[in-house]
Design a protein around this motif. Structure first.
Motif, PDB file in Angstrom:
ATOM      1  N   MET A   1      35.280  30.965  57.293  1.00  0.00           N
ATOM      2  CA  MET A   1      35.337  31.513  55.951  1.00  0.00           C
ATOM      3  C   MET A   1      36.645  32.258  55.784  1.00  0.00           C
ATOM      4  SD  MET A   1      32.810  34.172  54.097  1.00  0.00           S
ATOM      5  CE  MET A   1      33.412  35.599  54.933  1.00  0.00           C
ATOM      6  N   ARG A   2      37.256  32.085  54.641  1.00  0.00           N
ATOM      7  CA  ARG A   2      38.517  32.755  54.362  1.00  0.00           C
ATOM      8  C   ARG A   2      38.339  33.738  53.207  1.00  0.00           C
ATOM      9  NH1 ARG A   2      40.432  27.144  54.997  1.00  0.00           N
ATOM     10  NH2 ARG A   2      39.566  26.950  52.947  1.00  0.00           N
ATOM     11  N   LEU A   3      38.467  34.998  53.524  1.00  0.00           N
ATOM     12  CA  LEU A   3      38.634  36.019  52.505  1.00  0.00           C
ATOM     13  C   LEU A   3      39.840  36.794  52.986  1.00  0.00           C
ATOM     14  CD1 LEU A   3      37.827  37.535  49.972  1.00  0.00           C
ATOM     15  CD2 LEU A   3      36.338  38.945  51.370  1.00  0.00           C
ATOM     16  N   THR A   4      40.954  36.544  52.347  1.00  0.00           N
ATOM     17  CA  THR A   4      42.211  37.102  52.840  1.00  0.00           C
ATOM     18  C   THR A   4      42.373  38.565  52.430  1.00  0.00           C
ATOM     19  OG1 THR A   4      43.471  36.457  50.895  1.00  0.00           O
ATOM     20  CG2 THR A   4      43.316  34.833  52.680  1.00  0.00           C
ATOM     21  N   THR A   5      43.451  39.130  52.888  1.00  0.00           N
ATOM     22  CA  THR A   5      43.806  40.510  52.591  1.00  0.00           C
ATOM     23  C   THR A   5      43.856  40.747  51.085  1.00  0.00           C
ATOM     24  OG1 THR A   5      45.077  40.579  54.626  1.00  0.00           O
ATOM     25  CG2 THR A   5      45.571  42.268  53.016  1.00  0.00           C
ATOM     26  N   ARG A  71      31.710  50.571  35.468  1.00  0.00           N
ATOM     27  CA  ARG A  71      31.699  50.095  36.843  1.00  0.00           C
ATOM     28  C   ARG A  71      30.450  49.294  37.183  1.00  0.00           C
ATOM     29  NH1 ARG A  71      31.728  56.097  39.571  1.00  0.00           N
ATOM     30  NH2 ARG A  71      29.649  56.702  38.923  1.00  0.00           N
ATOM     31  N   GLY A  72      29.376  49.498  36.463  1.00  0.00           N
ATOM     32  CA  GLY A  72      28.160  48.710  36.661  1.00  0.00           C
ATOM     33  C   GLY A  72      28.266  47.304  36.098  1.00  0.00           C
ATOM     34  N   GLU A  73      29.291  47.068  35.282  1.00  0.00           N
ATOM     35  CA  GLU A  73      29.483  45.763  34.648  1.00  0.00           C
ATOM     36  C   GLU A  73      30.532  44.906  35.345  1.00  0.00           C
ATOM     37  OE1 GLU A  73      30.436  46.539  30.578  1.00  0.00           O
ATOM     38  OE2 GLU A  73      28.592  47.658  30.231  1.00  0.00           O
ATOM     39  N   ILE A  74      31.124  45.421  36.427  1.00  0.00           N
ATOM     40  CA  ILE A  74      32.144  44.672  37.167  1.00  0.00           C
ATOM     41  C   ILE A  74      31.588  44.381  38.553  1.00  0.00           C
ATOM     42  CG2 ILE A  74      34.472  44.716  38.140  1.00  0.00           C
ATOM     43  CD1 ILE A  74      35.225  46.736  35.912  1.00  0.00           C
ATOM     44  N   ASN A  75      31.484  43.088  38.887  1.00  0.00           N
ATOM     45  CA  ASN A  75      30.966  42.758  40.211  1.00  0.00           C
ATOM     46  C   ASN A  75      32.086  42.347  41.163  1.00  0.00           C
ATOM     47  OD1 ASN A  75      31.214  39.749  40.260  1.00  0.00           O
ATOM     48  ND2 ASN A  75      29.743  39.861  38.566  1.00  0.00           N
ATOM     49  N   VAL A  76      31.780  42.391  42.439  1.00  0.00           N
ATOM     50  CA  VAL A  76      32.771  42.137  43.482  1.00  0.00           C
ATOM     51  C   VAL A  76      33.353  40.725  43.367  1.00  0.00           C
ATOM     52  CG1 VAL A  76      33.093  41.963  45.990  1.00  0.00           C
ATOM     53  CG2 VAL A  76      31.741  43.840  45.027  1.00  0.00           C
ATOM     54  N   ALA A  77      32.527  39.743  43.044  1.00  0.00           N
ATOM     55  CA  ALA A  77      33.019  38.366  42.922  1.00  0.00           C
ATOM     56  C   ALA A  77      34.070  38.253  41.821  1.00  0.00           C
ATOM     57  CB  ALA A  77      31.862  37.404  42.654  1.00  0.00           C
ATOM     58  N   GLU A  78      33.882  38.969  40.714  1.00  0.00           N
ATOM     59  CA  GLU A  78      34.868  38.951  39.626  1.00  0.00           C
ATOM     60  C   GLU A  78      36.228  39.451  40.091  1.00  0.00           C
ATOM     61  OE1 GLU A  78      33.790  40.238  35.372  1.00  0.00           O
ATOM     62  OE2 GLU A  78      32.390  41.315  36.688  1.00  0.00           O
ATOM     63  N   VAL A  79      36.199  40.495  40.905  1.00  0.00           N
ATOM     64  CA  VAL A  79      37.444  41.079  41.403  1.00  0.00           C
ATOM     65  C   VAL A  79      38.158  40.069  42.295  1.00  0.00           C
ATOM     66  CG1 VAL A  79      38.446  42.940  42.787  1.00  0.00           C
ATOM     67  CG2 VAL A  79      36.531  43.425  41.236  1.00  0.00           C
ATOM     68  N   ASN A  84      42.816  35.382  42.243  1.00  0.00           N
ATOM     69  CA  ASN A  84      42.950  33.985  42.666  1.00  0.00           C
ATOM     70  C   ASN A  84      42.564  33.780  44.122  1.00  0.00           C
ATOM     71  OD1 ASN A  84      43.969  33.305  40.095  1.00  0.00           O
ATOM     72  ND2 ASN A  84      46.008  33.951  40.747  1.00  0.00           N
ATOM     73  N   GLU A  85      41.567  34.499  44.522  1.00  0.00           N
ATOM     74  CA  GLU A  85      41.052  34.398  45.876  1.00  0.00           C
ATOM     75  C   GLU A  85      39.723  33.669  45.793  1.00  0.00           C
ATOM     76  OE1 GLU A  85      41.084  35.116  49.954  1.00  0.00           O
ATOM     77  OE2 GLU A  85      42.641  35.363  48.476  1.00  0.00           O
ATOM     78  N   SER A  86      39.393  32.948  46.825  1.00  0.00           N
ATOM     79  CA  SER A  86      38.080  32.322  46.838  1.00  0.00           C
ATOM     80  C   SER A  86      37.432  32.573  48.179  1.00  0.00           C
ATOM     81  CB  SER A  86      38.178  30.815  46.592  1.00  0.00           C
ATOM     82  OG  SER A  86      38.840  30.190  47.664  1.00  0.00           O
ATOM     83  N   VAL A  87      36.135  32.668  48.157  1.00  0.00           N
ATOM     84  CA  VAL A  87      35.386  32.769  49.398  1.00  0.00           C
ATOM     85  C   VAL A  87      34.973  31.346  49.711  1.00  0.00           C
ATOM     86  CG1 VAL A  87      33.380  33.785  50.513  1.00  0.00           C
ATOM     87  CG2 VAL A  87      34.616  35.066  48.766  1.00  0.00           C
ATOM     88  N   ASP A  88      35.647  30.758  50.678  1.00  0.00           N
ATOM     89  CA  ASP A  88      35.485  29.335  50.954  1.00  0.00           C
ATOM     90  C   ASP A  88      35.228  29.120  52.442  1.00  0.00           C
ATOM     91  OD1 ASP A  88      35.602  26.586  51.052  1.00  0.00           O
ATOM     92  OD2 ASP A  88      37.750  26.471  50.604  1.00  0.00           O
ATOM     93  N   ALA A  89      34.065  28.596  52.760  1.00  0.00           N
ATOM     94  CA  ALA A  89      33.700  28.347  54.160  1.00  0.00           C
ATOM     95  C   ALA A  89      34.074  26.928  54.605  1.00  0.00           C
ATOM     96  CB  ALA A  89      32.207  28.588  54.350  1.00  0.00           C
ATOM     97  N   THR A  90      34.591  26.115  53.706  1.00  0.00           N
ATOM     98  CA  THR A  90      34.953  24.745  54.087  1.00  0.00           C
ATOM     99  C   THR A  90      36.299  24.740  54.798  1.00  0.00           C
ATOM    100  OG1 THR A  90      36.168  24.181  52.071  1.00  0.00           O
ATOM    101  CG2 THR A  90      33.779  23.814  52.031  1.00  0.00           C
ATOM    102  N   GLY A  91      36.544  23.690  55.509  1.00  0.00           N
ATOM    103  CA  GLY A  91      37.842  23.546  56.163  1.00  0.00           C
ATOM    104  C   GLY A  91      38.857  22.840  55.288  1.00  0.00           C
ATOM    105  N   CYS A  92      38.419  22.371  54.123  1.00  0.00           N
ATOM    106  CA  CYS A  92      39.290  21.553  53.261  1.00  0.00           C
ATOM    107  C   CYS A  92      39.558  22.201  51.910  1.00  0.00           C
ATOM    108  CB  CYS A  92      38.637  20.197  53.043  1.00  0.00           C
ATOM    109  SG  CYS A  92      37.071  20.296  52.140  1.00  0.00           S
ATOM    110  N   ASN A  93      39.177  23.489  51.772  1.00  0.00           N
ATOM    111  CA  ASN A  93      39.347  24.179  50.504  1.00  0.00           C
ATOM    112  C   ASN A  93      38.560  23.508  49.380  1.00  0.00           C
ATOM    113  OD1 ASN A  93      40.302  26.387  49.126  1.00  0.00           O
ATOM    114  ND2 ASN A  93      42.204  25.389  48.504  1.00  0.00           N
TER     115      ASN A  93
END
Length: 161
Positions: A1-5, A71-79, A84-93
């Motif tokens: 999984m890639r979640l970069t800096t 702050r209750g209306e902003i979720n972590v995934a939105e941030v 332009n970051e994605s949480v991607d567990a694939t090896g091929c994006n």
């Protein structure tokens, strides 16, 4: 999984804003000092966060950034998505070209995992994080350190010798 800096720092900076909400605009220099993130990197991240309408800037003396929504209306995934970051567990994006240009046996499994992670992060708001006891403890420690920088410098010099 890639979640970069980039994604981690964006969430950290947004949580810092949420923690200091109500104290007026927060400067990137203050976030930089508290979180140990370079100012130039924060400037890049906040340009994207502003374009995605998660923060707004206040110019002039005492200026800085504030959350654009509650702050209750902003979720972590939105941030994470905003920078332009994605949480991607694939090896091929998620392109499906994992094995010689074709889908591999486990491609759909890793896509499903990525979707689950994104869904999980979509269910966590900045307010949820602000109310966590462990987050509050870290924020209090950071405030103490910022309030007493001379002690921190003195202890760093003493421990280095």
């Amino acid at each position: 999984m890639r979640l970069t800096t980039k994604g981690r720092y964006a969430v950290t900076a947004m949580l810092d804003l949420a923690l200091h909400e109500g104290k007026g605009p927060i400067s990137l220099a203050d976030i930089s000092e508290r979180q140990g993130i370079s100012l130039s990197y924060l400037e890049q991240l906040f340009a994207k966060l502003r374009r995605n309408e998660l923060v707004h800037s206040v110019r002039g003396p005492g200026g800085g950034y504030q959350l654009k929504r509650e702050r209750g209306e902003i979720n972590v995934a939105e941030v994470i998505d905003a920078v332009n970051e994605s949480v991607d567990a694939t090896g091929c994006n998620k392109t499906g070209s994992c094995q010689s240009g074709e889908v591999c046996l486990t491609h759909h499994l890793w896509c499903d995992l990525s979707d689950q992670i994104h869904g999980f992060l979509s269910g966590i708001s900045l307010a949820d994080l602000v109310h966590r006891h462990d987050v509050q403890e870290v924020a209090e420690r950071q405030q103490r350190v910022m309030a007493q920088p001379e002690k921190l410098i003195a202890s760093s010099v003493a421990s280095a010798s």
